[in-house]
Design a protein around this motif. Structure first.
Motif, PDB file in Angstrom:
ATOM      1  N   ASN A   1      -9.501  -2.818   7.932  1.00  0.00           N
ATOM      2  CA  ASN A   1      -9.401  -3.352   6.574  1.00  0.00           C
ATOM      3  C   ASN A   1      -8.133  -4.171   6.404  1.00  0.00           C
ATOM      4  OD1 ASN A   1     -11.780  -2.187   5.813  1.00  0.00           O
ATOM      5  ND2 ASN A   1     -10.803  -0.327   4.983  1.00  0.00           N
ATOM      6  N   LEU A   2      -7.059  -3.652   6.936  1.00  0.00           N
ATOM      7  CA  LEU A   2      -5.786  -4.363   6.800  1.00  0.00           C
ATOM      8  C   LEU A   2      -5.813  -5.667   7.586  1.00  0.00           C
ATOM      9  CD1 LEU A   2      -2.554  -2.286   6.714  1.00  0.00           C
ATOM     10  CD2 LEU A   2      -2.585  -4.754   6.751  1.00  0.00           C
TER      11      LEU A   2
ATOM     12  N   ARG B   1       4.301   8.891   2.739  1.00  0.00           N
ATOM     13  CA  ARG B   1       3.269   8.027   3.295  1.00  0.00           C
ATOM     14  C   ARG B   1       3.985   7.014   4.159  1.00  0.00           C
ATOM     15  NH1 ARG B   1      -2.071   6.179   1.673  1.00  0.00           N
ATOM     16  NH2 ARG B   1      -2.056   3.926   1.458  1.00  0.00           N
TER      17      ARG B   1
ATOM     18  N   SER C   1      -9.013   1.778  13.767  1.00  0.00           N
ATOM     19  CA  SER C   1      -9.512   2.667  12.711  1.00  0.00           C
ATOM     20  C   SER C   1     -10.026   1.802  11.572  1.00  0.00           C
ATOM     21  CB  SER C   1      -8.382   3.565  12.194  1.00  0.00           C
ATOM     22  OG  SER C   1      -7.463   2.777  11.449  1.00  0.00           O
ATOM     23  N   ASP C   2     -10.741   2.394  10.635  1.00  0.00           N
ATOM     24  CA  ASP C   2     -11.229   1.632   9.480  1.00  0.00           C
ATOM     25  C   ASP C   2     -10.057   1.099   8.668  1.00  0.00           C
ATOM     26  OD1 ASP C   2     -13.743   2.151  10.280  1.00  0.00           O
ATOM     27  OD2 ASP C   2     -14.118   3.799   8.855  1.00  0.00           O
ATOM     28  N   ALA C   3      -9.044   1.960   8.484  1.00  0.00           N
ATOM     29  CA  ALA C   3      -7.878   1.533   7.708  1.00  0.00           C
ATOM     30  C   ALA C   3      -7.235   0.318   8.378  1.00  0.00           C
ATOM     31  CB  ALA C   3      -6.875   2.672   7.588  1.00  0.00           C
ATOM     32  N   GLY C   4      -7.170   0.361   9.709  1.00  0.00           N
ATOM     33  CA  GLY C   4      -6.587  -0.752  10.448  1.00  0.00           C
ATOM     34  C   GLY C   4      -7.436  -2.003  10.312  1.00  0.00           C
TER      35      GLY C   4
ATOM     36  N   PHE D   1       0.177   5.849   9.178  1.00  0.00           N
ATOM     37  CA  PHE D   1      -0.494   4.639   9.660  1.00  0.00           C
ATOM     38  C   PHE D   1       0.273   4.168  10.893  1.00  0.00           C
ATOM     39  CE2 PHE D   1      -1.569   0.197   9.971  1.00  0.00           C
ATOM     40  CZ  PHE D   1      -2.874   0.105   9.498  1.00  0.00           C
TER      41      PHE D   1
ATOM     42  N   TYR E   1       3.363   2.266   1.782  1.00  0.00           N
ATOM     43  CA  TYR E   1       3.835   2.908   3.000  1.00  0.00           C
ATOM     44  C   TYR E   1       5.324   2.623   3.149  1.00  0.00           C
ATOM     45  CZ  TYR E   1      -0.851   3.751   4.865  1.00  0.00           C
ATOM     46  OH  TYR E   1      -2.118   4.213   5.071  1.00  0.00           O
TER      47      TYR E   1
ATOM     48  N   ARG F   1      -1.057  11.362   6.666  1.00  0.00           N
ATOM     49  CA  ARG F   1      -0.728  10.220   5.815  1.00  0.00           C
ATOM     50  C   ARG F   1      -0.115   9.090   6.619  1.00  0.00           C
ATOM     51  NH1 ARG F   1       1.634  11.626   0.207  1.00  0.00           N
ATOM     52  NH2 ARG F   1       0.056  10.099  -0.313  1.00  0.00           N
TER      53      ARG F   1
ATOM     54  N   ASP G   1      -3.909   2.700  14.480  1.00  0.00           N
ATOM     55  CA  ASP G   1      -4.673   1.984  13.458  1.00  0.00           C
ATOM     56  C   ASP G   1      -4.748   0.511  13.813  1.00  0.00           C
ATOM     57  OD1 ASP G   1      -5.254   4.075  11.344  1.00  0.00           O
ATOM     58  OD2 ASP G   1      -3.087   4.331  11.602  1.00  0.00           O
TER      59      ASP G   1
ATOM     60  N   GLN H   1       0.835  -1.211   0.000  1.00  0.00           N
ATOM     61  CA  GLN H   1       0.000   0.000   0.000  1.00  0.00           C
ATOM     62  C   GLN H   1       0.869   1.260   0.000  1.00  0.00           C
ATOM     63  OE1 GLN H   1      -2.964  -0.249   3.120  1.00  0.00           O
ATOM     64  NE2 GLN H   1      -3.645  -2.273   2.469  1.00  0.00           N
TER      65      GLN H   1
END
Ligand code: SF4
Ligand code: SF4
Ligand code: SF4
Ligand code: SF4
Lengths: 372, 254
Positions: free
Chosen positions: A208-209, A115, A203-206, A154, A23, A152, A183, A21
């Protein structure tokens, strides 16, 4: 909150996903016998089975006895560098001006922020990031560069399953348990000789991962191990900041101890340099010989430097003792009024990395005990 | 008219002037912006004063140097002392701790022809100095910064704080804290670019004492790290031994 269990291979997959992704993953790596923060891609680059033995003015990275036959990856704690090195870097170009064909052009800084993913952020350092958020990104005049980097970011946090002798986050209410601001959150488990991580998404990003990783639901014993380790870490903490530190300082601004401190302190600024919440900076111009270009830079500064208290006509804080007083009273007293919390999280860095081992918790204790 | 630059040399090894020659490409740029009026290491051409900027290398260690330095001061609008010799007496300042006559006998076959002052002292002890560039030798980046700043009419960005802050900004692990080895960084001026600590070696203090340095506290710490008195004395008696704070601390360990 959803809790899942992954193994070491799952942790590697987490790193791989972050890299996919785009990062840049920054995490703890050993350099010259010290845990520093640097780019990494593989779990094998983490300081496995190494523990930081810290005391005032002293730090050694040593191999530990295995824990239930396992070499844990996150038993070191915090090295000299903090995440501030990346979020609020020691040198930053803010803008530059160019003279060309009789015109002056001003170029704002590059808006591009990297990022990045931080791996292994401890509770104290999450608290420090929250503090710097208030200082640098709060209010009407947010620092654009900081904000861009922050947005940006994570964060993969880690619960501390043991504390260094210099840690006192518990007495600051900042740890050892991670509560918010991440996250993903890892707790390293070794129960039954099985090396694995309890993972929680913040978090949502966390979330999802986390869903992409091979995982299973935790067993009751695993949740119990998380609780037990965090309790032991908190209870085993050897240092603490005495309660009421702020009022002790407020009542003792003219205490003779400050002068004694001035005799011990080197005014070297190591403490402010390693502190994850310090934010002071100075501005400087850079011009070349040909006079066609000027750059406006921001550099990290320290209240132990004379120029920090220079105002029109001269330096206000001449004595080292008064500089130490500025540092301590800003951290523990005035910060509260400025930003609503103390400026200290109890990470203990300033204690270990002070070359002469001045310990702020001890100083507050002495100021409180010895009659003024 | 371009501002006139003059380079002067007293008792020194020429290393700082060499730093100027070492600028290479920037030296050509420099020659475009200023008239290099006197730089005998580079050219035999010498233009008469007065000079806008005089860079003075070297310590004052012979009787005629005192008078020469005064004349240079009179003919210079801005006078900058460059390097450890000019700012602190340098290596030859080590003789200030000794009785010089027996030293002369040891070094020179005919000591009676040596006309020397008993001490080697910094330029600022003899004339007013507008600015000092430290280091043994000076950093060419700082030389450029000084000249660029003077040309632009701004304050030179030359640090006076400790070497430790360079370590931390560069992410260099601290030698003293992580290994218990001696380092003069906490009392030494930053500016070298973190040379020694970044290769895992303690700072030798060649940039001299930082502002408000506290060598006594460092000396105490070195004793706690089990350095012997003589060793502590030698640590403070290196390239900038005669600089006030270092001198006092080394004398405390006599
Ligand atoms: S003051 Fe010291 S213990 Fe507190 S956050 Fe800063 S470095 Fe950590
Ligand atoms: S004043 Fe000192 S203690 Fe406060 S943020 Fe600045 S450097 Fe840190
Ligand atoms: S308290 Fe320690 S680290 Fe901070 S300036 Fe003083 S000597 Fe240096
Ligand atoms: S290595 Fe030396 S200069 Fe660097 S932080 Fe440590 S004491 Fe200071």
């Amino acid at each position: 909150m959803e809790q899942l269990v992954i193994d070491v291979e799952g942790l590697q997959q987490l790193l791989d996903r972050l890299v996919q992704q785009v990062y840049e993953v920054i995490g703890p790596r050993v350099r010259h016998g010290v845990v520093t923060l640097a780019p990494l891609r593989s779990v094998s680059e983490l300081p496995a089975g190494l523990v930081e033995v810290q005391a005032p003015g002293s730090y050694r990275l040593e191999p530990m006895e295995t824990r239930e036959g396992v070499r844990p990856l996150f038993v070191h704690r915090v090295g000299p560098e903090s995440w501030r090195h990346f979020l609020h870097p020691p040198a930053e170009l803010l803008w530059c001006a160019e003279r060309k064909d009789g015109h002056l052009r001003i170029h704002p800084r590059a808006a591009e922020a990297p990022r990045r993913a931080f791996l292994g952020v401890r509770a104290c350092d999450l608290a420090a990031i929250a503090i710097q958020d208030r200082v640098l990104a709060g209010g009407a005049h947010a620092d654009a560069g900081y904000l861009a980097r922050r947005n940006r970011l994570f964060i993969v946090a880690v619960n501390c399953t043991s504390a260094a002798d210099t840690c006192f986050c518990h007495s600051m209410g900042c740890g050892p348990e991670v509560k918010e601001g991440f996250d993903l959150l890892l707790t390293e488990l070794t129960g039954g000789g099985e090396h694995r991580f309890l993972v929680e998404a913040g978090s949502d990003a966390g979330a999802n991962l986390l869903r992409m990783l091979p995982s299973r639901l935790p067993e009751r014993g695993e949740l119990e191990e998380r609780r037990r380790r965090l309790r032991q870490t908190a209870e085993g903490m050897k240092r603490s900041l005495p309660p009421g530190a702020a009022s002790v300082l407020a009542r003792n601004l003219e205490h003779p101890r400050w002068q004694a401190l001035g005799e011990r302190c080197l005014a070297c600024g190591n403490c402010t340099s390693v502190c994850p919440t310090c934010f002071c900076s100075r501005m400087a111009e850079k011009t070349g010989l040909d006079g066609t270009r000027a750059e406006h830079w921001r550099y990290q500064d320290s209240c132990f430097n004379a120029a920090h208290s220079y105002i029109h006509g001269g330096v206000l804080r001449h004595e080292r003792g008064s500089r130490y007083r500025q540092w301590l009273t800003h951290k523990l007293l005035h910060w509260q009024a400025q930003f609503g919390t103390p400026g200290c999280t109890g990470c203990g860095r300033c204690i270990a990395w002070c070359p002469v081992g001045i310990d702020l918790t001890e100083e507050v204790r002495m100021l409180g005990e010895v009659a003024a | 008219m371009k501002p006139k630059l003059a380079i002067w040399k007293f008792s020194s090894c020429d290393g700082c002037q060499l730093g100027l020659l070492d600028l290479e490409e920037e030296l050509l740029q420099l020659a475009e912006r200023v008239e290099i009026a006197r730089f005998v290491e580079a050219s035999r051409r010498v233009l008469p004063g007065p000079y806008d900027l005089s860079l003075v290398e070297g310590a004052v260690s012979a009787p005629e140097e005192v008078e020469q330095l005064r004349r240079i001061r009179e003919r210079s609008r801005v006078l900058v002392a460059i390097g450890a010799c000019a700012t602190a007496g340098g290596i030859q300042g080590l003789r200030n701790f000794l009785d010089f006559d027996p030293v002369k006998v040891q070094v020179y076959p005919r000591p009676e022809i040596v006309r020397s002052l008993a001490t080697a002292t910094p330029v600022s002890e003899h004339v007013t100095v507008d600015f000092e560039l430290h280091g043994c030798p000076v950093e060419k980046g700082q030389l450029l910064e000084l000249v660029s700043a003077l040309l632009a009419g701004r304050r030179p960005e030359i640090p006076a704080y400790s070497q430790c802050q360079e370590c931390k900004a560069a992410g260099t692990p601290c030698i003293m804290v992580s290994r218990g080895e001696p380092c003069l960084g906490p009392v030494t001026r930053a500016g070298c670019g973190n040379r020694c600590p970044s290769v895992g070696r303690g700072c030798y203090g060649c940039f001299g004492p930082s502002e408000d340095a506290n060598p006594a506290a460092l000396g105490g710490r070195l004793a706690e790290l089990r350095l012997e008195e003589a060793t502590i004395r030698r640590w403070f008696r290196l390239f900038t031994a005669w600089a006030g704070p270092f001198r006092e601390e080394s004398l405390r360990h006599e």
